[in-house]
Design a protein around this motif. Structure first.
Motif, PDB file in Angstrom:
ATOM      1  N   MET A  68      -6.758   2.217  -1.637  1.00  0.00           N
ATOM      2  CA  MET A  68      -5.377   1.999  -2.070  1.00  0.00           C
ATOM      3  C   MET A  68      -4.409   2.195  -0.905  1.00  0.00           C
ATOM      4  SD  MET A  68      -5.527   1.261  -5.251  1.00  0.00           S
ATOM      5  CE  MET A  68      -3.761   1.267  -5.497  1.00  0.00           C
ATOM      6  N   ILE A  69      -4.788   3.075   0.022  1.00  0.00           N
ATOM      7  CA  ILE A  69      -3.878   3.470   1.103  1.00  0.00           C
ATOM      8  C   ILE A  69      -3.952   2.527   2.308  1.00  0.00           C
ATOM      9  CG2 ILE A  69      -3.368   5.342   2.747  1.00  0.00           C
ATOM     10  CD1 ILE A  69      -2.638   5.830  -0.275  1.00  0.00           C
ATOM     11  N   ALA A  70      -5.153   1.980   2.595  1.00  0.00           N
ATOM     12  CA  ALA A  70      -5.346   1.181   3.813  1.00  0.00           C
ATOM     13  C   ALA A  70      -4.272   0.094   4.002  1.00  0.00           C
ATOM     14  CB  ALA A  70      -6.754   0.579   3.816  1.00  0.00           C
ATOM     15  N   PRO A  71      -3.930  -0.681   2.950  1.00  0.00           N
ATOM     16  CA  PRO A  71      -2.950  -1.757   3.159  1.00  0.00           C
ATOM     17  C   PRO A  71      -1.558  -1.292   3.615  1.00  0.00           C
ATOM     18  CG  PRO A  71      -4.168  -2.125   1.121  1.00  0.00           C
ATOM     19  CD  PRO A  71      -4.517  -0.736   1.592  1.00  0.00           C
ATOM     20  N   TYR A  72      -1.252  -0.005   3.468  1.00  0.00           N
ATOM     21  CA  TYR A  72       0.055   0.462   3.940  1.00  0.00           C
ATOM     22  C   TYR A  72       0.175   0.344   5.455  1.00  0.00           C
ATOM     23  CZ  TYR A  72       1.013   2.127  -0.744  1.00  0.00           C
ATOM     24  OH  TYR A  72       1.228   2.174  -2.088  1.00  0.00           O
ATOM     25  N   ALA A  73      -0.962   0.311   6.170  1.00  0.00           N
ATOM     26  CA  ALA A  73      -0.916   0.238   7.639  1.00  0.00           C
ATOM     27  C   ALA A  73      -0.393  -1.096   8.142  1.00  0.00           C
ATOM     28  CB  ALA A  73      -2.295   0.506   8.226  1.00  0.00           C
ATOM     29  N   CYS A  74      -0.467  -2.142   7.276  1.00  0.00           N
ATOM     30  CA  CYS A  74       0.124  -3.423   7.704  1.00  0.00           C
ATOM     31  C   CYS A  74       1.071  -3.964   6.656  1.00  0.00           C
ATOM     32  CB  CYS A  74      -0.937  -4.448   8.053  1.00  0.00           C
ATOM     33  SG  CYS A  74      -0.203  -6.006   8.575  1.00  0.00           S
ATOM     34  N   SER A  75       0.552  -4.334   5.473  1.00  0.00           N
ATOM     35  CA  SER A  75       1.464  -4.955   4.509  1.00  0.00           C
ATOM     36  C   SER A  75       2.541  -3.953   4.106  1.00  0.00           C
ATOM     37  CB  SER A  75       0.708  -5.500   3.307  1.00  0.00           C
ATOM     38  OG  SER A  75       0.218  -4.479   2.492  1.00  0.00           O
ATOM     39  N   GLY A  76       2.184  -2.681   4.007  1.00  0.00           N
ATOM     40  CA  GLY A  76       3.156  -1.646   3.643  1.00  0.00           C
ATOM     41  C   GLY A  76       4.207  -1.467   4.711  1.00  0.00           C
ATOM     42  N   ILE A  77       3.767  -1.194   5.930  1.00  0.00           N
ATOM     43  CA  ILE A  77       4.730  -0.892   6.989  1.00  0.00           C
ATOM     44  C   ILE A  77       5.535  -2.136   7.374  1.00  0.00           C
ATOM     45  CG2 ILE A  77       3.209  -1.241   8.980  1.00  0.00           C
ATOM     46  CD1 ILE A  77       4.562   1.285  10.145  1.00  0.00           C
TER      47      ILE A  77
END
Ligand SMILES: [Zn+2]
Ligand SMILES: [Zn+2]
Length: 353
Positions: free
Chosen positions: A153-162
């Motif tokens: 759940m957290i991994a996508p924050y490194a690109c799509s999230g940020i």
């Protein structure tokens, strides 16, 4: 260690066995728990970007050497670290900040904006990334503790999230809390942008996408309206959805001539067009309209390490409604990349070990 590598541009990813790196200095070795498959990986895999007017930006000429392992959305467990790696613990899970700079140029040294580095060392782009069972992170400072949260759940924050967080920061809370924002593109980034707006008390968003399934996903995620960008009266529909008024900000997550011009046409004087997407092509606006409408056309590329930490604080405080994540085994890396290229992925695809 096993990794799924680009051995040749536009050719299926290949599983390769490589020696597992031994961390030195401040380096950290993580066992990958989750690696998001991002749309920009398609551009890397294809070996370039369309610059319009028949020109392309070649990644080969930009010094990208093959074979390389993609994957810039990585979360995992620390399994080994060099003697100078500080502030982390073996056995704990972390999100990896991938937008790493050279540490020497003005962006890195003066502004702490490694994402704007002149000689970037981005993980999964310039250095090996997370489509692997292990990943070497050059410095412990790029790891952010995720506690007991699910790495997938957290991994996508490194690109799509940020990336969406950084774009919203460019619009500014003063604007997005008062006025609806137009979001071009309702893929993974679009849904993330909706969630981040909500987490920061945004006034909501009018989402534009040509795909009815993605428009439905946007409505389910709380969009004020979802408009077909291919409709001949799309601009009028956007303005109607905004109560008959021109809009203050457009975040273009597609970055094609059709989406930037649609955004351009719906903006109020002094409005902001923030371009994030890398679809490519040539700019379609009449230059004189830029000063006449006093528009701000702003490019946004990922976000800084400080923004990554701010975003993860929102995540840990439970402010962000999770976007749909579909988990796939690491061995399906090539299959997942292919489905994404064919536009068959709704939400976010994550490879898990
Ligand atoms: Zn990405
Ligand atoms: Zn730099």
């Amino acid at each position: 260690m096993k990794c799924y590598c680009v051995v040749d541009f536009k050719t299926a990813l290949k599983m390769m066995d490589q020696p597992t790196p031994e961390p030195k200095g401040a380096e950290v070795l993580i066992e990958v728990r989750a690696a998001g498959v991002c749309h920009s990986d398609i551009h890397i895999w294809e070996g370039g970007y369309d610059l319009g007017n028949g020109r392309t930006l070649s990644l080969k000429e930009r010094g990208i050497k093959l074979p390389m392992t993609m994957g810039h959305e990585t979360a995992g467990t620390v399994v080994a670290m060099g003697p100078d790696a500080k502030g982390i613990e073996k056995g704990k899970n972390y999100l990896v900040y991938p937008w790493i700079g050279c540490g020497k140029c003005p962006a890195c040294v003066e502004d702490d904006l490694e994402n704007y580095c002149a000689a970037p060392q981005y993980l999964g782009v310039h250095r090996d990334g997370g489509y692997a069972d292990h990943l070497l992170v050059p410095n412990a400072k790029y790891l952010i503790d995720i506690g007991d949260l699910d790495p997938a759940m957290i991994a996508p924050y490194a690109c799509s999230g940020i990336t969406t967080f950084g774009a919203l920061n460019k619009v500014g809370a003063k604007t997005f809390q008062k006025h609806p924002v137009v979001i071009m593109g309702a893929g993974g980034l679009g849904l993330m942008c909706l969630a981040l707006l909500k987490a920061q008390n945004g006034a909501g968003a009018i989402v534009v996408d040509i795909d009815p399934a993605k428009r439905k996903a946007a409505m389910d995620a709380g969009a004020l309206a979802a408009i077909d960008g291919a409709a001949p009266d799309a601009a009028q529909q956007i303005i109607a959805a905004n109560g008959g008024k021109l809009v203050h900000a457009v975040i273009d997550l597609v970055g094609a001539p059709s989406t930037t011009s649609l955004g351009f046409d719906t903006l109020i004087k002094g409005g902001k067009l923030v371009i994030v997407g890398l679809f490519g092509g040539a700019a379609p606006w009449p230059i004189a309209f830029i000063p006449m409408k006093a528009l701000q056309i702003i490019g946004s590329y990922t976000g800084s390490l400080a923004e990554m930490r701010d975003l993860m604080k929102l995540v840990k405080d439970g402010k962000i409604t999770p976007i749909p994540v579909h988990k796939h085994p690491l061995a399906d890396a090539d299959k997942v990349l292919t489905s994404l290229r064919e536009g068959k992925v709704t939400g976010r695809a994550v490879l898990t070990a």
